[in-house]
Motif scaffolding. Structure first.
Motif, PDB file in Angstrom:
ATOM      1  N   VAL A 306     -29.216  -2.057 -20.868  1.00  0.00           N
ATOM      2  CA  VAL A 306     -29.013  -2.533 -19.496  1.00  0.00           C
ATOM      3  C   VAL A 306     -28.319  -1.474 -18.643  1.00  0.00           C
ATOM      4  O   VAL A 306     -28.716  -1.194 -17.506  1.00  0.00           O
ATOM      5  CB  VAL A 306     -28.185  -3.836 -19.506  1.00  0.00           C
ATOM      6  N   LEU A 313     -31.589  -7.597 -18.078  1.00  0.00           N
ATOM      7  CA  LEU A 313     -30.975  -8.348 -19.166  1.00  0.00           C
ATOM      8  C   LEU A 313     -31.907  -9.429 -19.687  1.00  0.00           C
ATOM      9  O   LEU A 313     -31.979  -9.666 -20.898  1.00  0.00           O
ATOM     10  CB  LEU A 313     -29.657  -8.963 -18.690  1.00  0.00           C
ATOM     11  N   GLY A 317     -32.659  -8.679 -23.578  1.00  0.00           N
ATOM     12  CA  GLY A 317     -31.694  -9.455 -24.340  1.00  0.00           C
ATOM     13  C   GLY A 317     -32.165  -9.785 -25.743  1.00  0.00           C
ATOM     14  O   GLY A 317     -31.366 -10.130 -26.604  1.00  0.00           O
TER      15      GLY A 317
END
Length: 461
Positions: A306, A313, A317
């Motif tokens: 990020v 994100l 993620g």
């Protein structure tokens, strides 16, 4: 002097050997005492010809114990693997800097250290089964405290509780599985279960947190269910191995000499004798770097993608999950060739490959390149844990294996706490890009420490 003639029987005249039935054999020469040809004890290179002794067969109840041990590792994986996906949300919710994440790792290390100190007393009082149940109970308590988003101080304490619980279960489960026939395969399986937990944990955590950023702690409701199932399985499988304060007796029914010395004295003697083994500390240093490498990569990769690679994100993620998929596949696919060609040489080869992949990840400014290299690294790192356990089984006496694993794991968790925490502290001033040189140093340290571990010698069955 006359030459004496001797009749030499030919192939046609040699009478067939007729052996008396077992009932007519003399007591001094039982058939079971005769050496077998090509005995396994004649193997002179245990590194290239790893052969397990003939342990007890896999009964249904033994399979239940193995399944329980595997699920205990799966439960630990769900807990450990979820942190990387939740770090950005933890930072936002509690209003803390990346350096404060070091507190969580420090609490986890404290838990492992305490578990190593009290492990001997716990086994003397509760038995191996009781220690496993206590570890499972602590993990249930951990997630119950986390699910309502407690203050950060209490949230940090839960990492201490989770570490104590995982330490109790990991040491006992590893020691038990190491005694099973074809232990290297089962060790690979239970550690692959940990990797599977590290896949499921961040997947569920990222799904909940991305859809409900303000309620990311709801993930721990899912973790409560997993930990509760673990508690039930451990109780069912290892109840007979729990003593809960009963006096230990030997085969003759008399109180054992160790128990007569007292639990505290027994635990102290056991710890002192274990700590005197050079092999324990050499393996500990290897795991110190290995676990530091794995946890640092899994804990900071998402934040690195990020911040340094400018990824979104919501899209990156899940990369911590992909790392866990690589680790799980490595533990399943590479465990057999690693054992067949020798743990020592194969882990050195994997380390060289990881070093090359890390350099590519560092120098190529691309999210895709970083993700691919990190995933391949996790694949090659997969068999390291089980390979170290297999080597430790051959280097450490069976009676000292469980307490030795307690020391090994606490030193390993020191690496798993120190290096991610140091990365966070340095990243707070120099940026999260410090992850890359940190990874290079950890790979080199891991390879050197593994080369220092003694080569196991052949042991008689």
């Amino acid at each position: 002097m006359a030459m004496q003639t001797v009749d030499v029987p030919t192939a046609r005249t040699v009478p067939l050997a007729i052996h008396p039935s077992p009932s007519h054999l003399e007591d001094g020469y039982p058939m079971t005492a005769l050496p077998k040809p090509n005995s396994l004890n004649t193997i002179t290179d245990p590194e290239a010809n790893n052969v397990d002794p003939a342990e007890e067969p896999l009964t249904p109840f033994l399979k239940l114990k193995l399944a329980s041990a595997a699920f205990a590792f799966f439960t630990a994986g769900v807990n450990d693997g979820s942190l990387g996906a939740l770090v950005p949300y933890i930072l936002h919710t509690y209003g803390i800097s990346t350096g404060s994440i070091a507190i969580l790792f420090a609490c986890a290390f404290a838990g492992w250290a305490v578990a190593a100190v009290v492990a001997g007393i716990s086994r003397a009082k509760l038995g191996s089964g009781g220690v496993l149940m206590l570890g499972a109970l602590l993990q249930v308590l951990t997630h119950v405290l986390r699910v309502w988003t407690p203050p950060f101080a209490l949230f940090a304490v839960t990492f201490f509780l989770a570490a104590v619980g995982a330490a109790f279960q990991d040491a006992q489960a590893n020691a038990f599985v190491a005694t099973v026939k074809s232990a290297h395969r089962w060790l690979g399986a239970i550690h692959a279960s940990y990797g599977a937990g590290c896949v499921v944990g961040p997947l569920v955590a990222a799904a909940i947190a991305s859809n409900r950023p303000g309620q990311w702690a709801l993930f721990y409701g899912f973790a409560i269910g997993i930990a509760g199932l673990n508690m039930g399985l451990v109780t069912l499988a290892f109840w007979e191995d729990a003593t809960f304060g009963k006096k230990a007796v030997d085969e003759s029914g008399e109180e054992s000499e160790e128990e007569a010395q007292g639990s505290f004295g027994k635990a102290w003697v056991e710890m002192r004798e274990t700590a005197a083994q050079k092999e324990v500390w050499l393996l500990s240093i290897f795991y110190f770097f290995y676990l530091g490498l794995g946890i640092t990569l899994g804990g900071w990769l998402v934040e690195y993608l990020v911040t340094a690679r400018h990824g979104e994100l919501s899209k990156v993620g899940y990369f911590s999950t992909i790392l866990s998929v690589g680790t799980t596949l490595g533990r399943l696919i590479l465990v057999e060739p690693t054992h067949r060609f020798g743990e020592r040489r194969m882990l050195l080869i994997y380390s060289v490959l990881c070093f090359g992949l890390q350099i590519v990840s560092w120098r190529v400014n691309s999210i895709a390149a970083t993700a691919v290299c990190a995933t391949l690294m996790s694949f090659f790192l997969g068999p390291f844990f089980a390979a170290g356990m297999t080597t430790g089984k051959m280097l450490i006496p069976p009676a000292k294996l469980a307490p030795s694993l307690g020391i090994i794991f606490v030193v390993a968790q020191a690496g798993g706490a120190v290096f991610p925490a140091a990365t966070g502290v340095i990243a707070a001033k120099a940026g999260v890009g410090v992850l890359q040189p940190m990874m290079v140093g950890l790979i080199v340290g891991m390879a050197i420490s593994w080369a220092c571990v003694p080569k196991p010698q052949t042991k008689e069955d």
